[in-house]
Design an enzyme around this catalytic site. Structure first.
Site, PDB file in Angstrom:
ATOM      1  N   CYS A  78      13.654  72.503  34.891  1.00  0.00           N
ATOM      2  CA  CYS A  78      12.322  72.034  35.263  1.00  0.00           C
ATOM      3  C   CYS A  78      11.434  73.196  35.728  1.00  0.00           C
ATOM      4  CB  CYS A  78      12.449  70.906  36.284  1.00  0.00           C
ATOM      5  SG  CYS A  78      11.016  69.830  36.273  1.00  0.00           S
ATOM      6  N   HIS A 170      16.520  67.235  35.039  1.00  0.00           N
ATOM      7  CA  HIS A 170      17.346  67.652  36.190  1.00  0.00           C
ATOM      8  C   HIS A 170      18.802  67.210  36.046  1.00  0.00           C
ATOM      9  CE1 HIS A 170      14.183  68.910  39.121  1.00  0.00           C
ATOM     10  NE2 HIS A 170      13.419  68.173  38.330  1.00  0.00           N
ATOM     11  N   GLU A 172      21.270  68.300  37.559  1.00  0.00           N
ATOM     12  CA  GLU A 172      21.934  68.352  38.874  1.00  0.00           C
ATOM     13  C   GLU A 172      21.728  67.062  39.659  1.00  0.00           C
ATOM     14  OE1 GLU A 172      19.111  69.594  38.120  1.00  0.00           O
ATOM     15  OE2 GLU A 172      17.745  69.512  39.839  1.00  0.00           O
TER      16      GLU A 172
HETATM   17  N1  GLN Z   1       5.846  70.183  37.938  1.00  0.00           N
HETATM   18  C1  GLN Z   1       6.673  71.233  38.462  1.00  0.00           C
HETATM   19  C2  GLN Z   1       6.190  72.611  38.017  1.00  0.00           C
HETATM   20  O1  GLN Z   1       5.407  72.714  37.124  1.00  0.00           O
HETATM   21  C3  GLN Z   1       8.104  71.074  38.027  1.00  0.00           C
HETATM   22  C4  GLN Z   1       8.673  69.816  38.618  1.00  0.00           C
HETATM   23  C5  GLN Z   1      10.146  69.900  38.866  1.00  0.00           C
HETATM   24  O2  GLN Z   1      10.731  70.982  38.912  1.00  0.00           O
HETATM   25  N2  GLN Z   1      10.743  68.759  39.085  1.00  0.00           N
HETATM   26  O3  GLN Z   1       6.600  73.573  38.558  1.00  0.00           O
END
Ligand code: GLN
Length: 194
Positions: A78, A170, A172
Site C-alpha cells: 500500500c 494489506h 498483513e
Molecule cells: N492512501 C495511502 C497513501 O497514499 C495508502 C493507504 C494505506 O497504506 N493503507 O499513502
C-alpha cells in the site's frame, strides 16, 4: 533470515507478526544503523506522504534507496508500494523511486475508500488471495521489467521487479501468509544480495 520492517508509521506491527509466523526473524527499523545486516526489508502501509517525510528526517530515504538499488529485497504494501514507485500521478512527495511503475494514490475513489476482494494471484496457486484495500493505490502504468501479479477491475494491484515486490492491499491484515512466505522465499533466493 533477518527481515527489517520500516517502523516509522503505519501497519508495521502486523507485518512483524506475519513475518514471525512465516518463520523469519524481524527487526523494526527506525534508524539507518538498524538497516545493517538485513536480508530484506518490508515497507508497510500507512500514509506515504508521512512515511516519506519521516524517511527524509530520519536519514533513511537515501540509505534505503542505495541498499535496494544494490539488491536488497524489499516488499512494499500500500503506502509502501507508493514509496517504491518511480512516480505518482499527482503531487510531489519524497519517493524511493526504485520501481518502474507510475502509481495513482487513493485510486479507488472516495466512496469506496476501503473494501475487500478475492484476487486471482496465480503466483501463489489456485486459491484466491483475500485483498484488504484501505485507501489503496493502483499501478497506473508499468515498465517492461515489471511483472504484474494481480489485477482488480483491470488495474494492477500486485507486481514484482527484480528484488522488489509490491501489493496495493494489506496481506498483513489477513491470516493468509502466502505473500509473506513468497517474499521470504524470494529474499532467500537472492541471498547474498551483495
Ligand atoms: N492512501 C495511502 C497513501 O497514499 C495508502 C493507504 C494505506 O497504506 N493503507 O499513502
Amino acid at each position: 533470515m533477518l527481515i527489517g520492517v520500516l517502523a516509522l508509521q503505519g501497519a508495521f506491527r502486523e507485518h512483524r507478526r506475519a513475518l514471525a509466523k512465516a518463520g523469519a526473524a524481524a527487526r523494526e527499523v527506525r534508524l539507518p544503523a538498524e538497516l545493517e545486516g538485513l536480508d530484506a526489508l518490508v515497507i508497510p502501509g500507512g500514509e506515504s506522504t508521512t512515511i516519506g517525510k519521516l524517511m527524509v528526517s530520519y536519514h533513511l530515504l537515501e540509505s534505503v534507496r542505495e541498499l535496494a538499488a544494490a539488491g536488497l529485497p524489499v516488499f512494499g504494501t500500500c503506502a509502501g508500494l507508493v514509496m517504491l514507485a518511480r512516480e505518482v500521478v499527482e503531487g510531489e512527495q519524497p519517493l524511493l523511486g526504485l520501481m518502474d511503475i507510475r502509481v495513482r494514490r487513493n485510486a479507488f475513489g472516495r466512496q469506496v475508500r476501503s473494501f475487500e476482494a478475492d484476487l486471482d494471484l496465480p503466483l501463489l496457486g489456485k486459491e484466491p488471495f483475500h485483498g484488504v484495500f484501505i485507501r489503496a493505490p493502483w499501478i497506473e502504468s508499468a515498465g517492461p521489467g515489471v511483472e504484474v501479479l494481480a489485477e482488480y477491475q483491470g488495474h494492477a494491484v500486485a507486481a514484482r521487479q527484480d528484488n522488489l515486490l509490491v501489493t496495493a492491499f494489506h496481506p498483513e491484515l489477513t491470516e493468509d501468509l502466502r505473500l509473506h512466505r513468497q517474499f521470504i522465499g524470494m529474499a532467500a533466493s537472492l541471498t547474498p544480495w551483495r
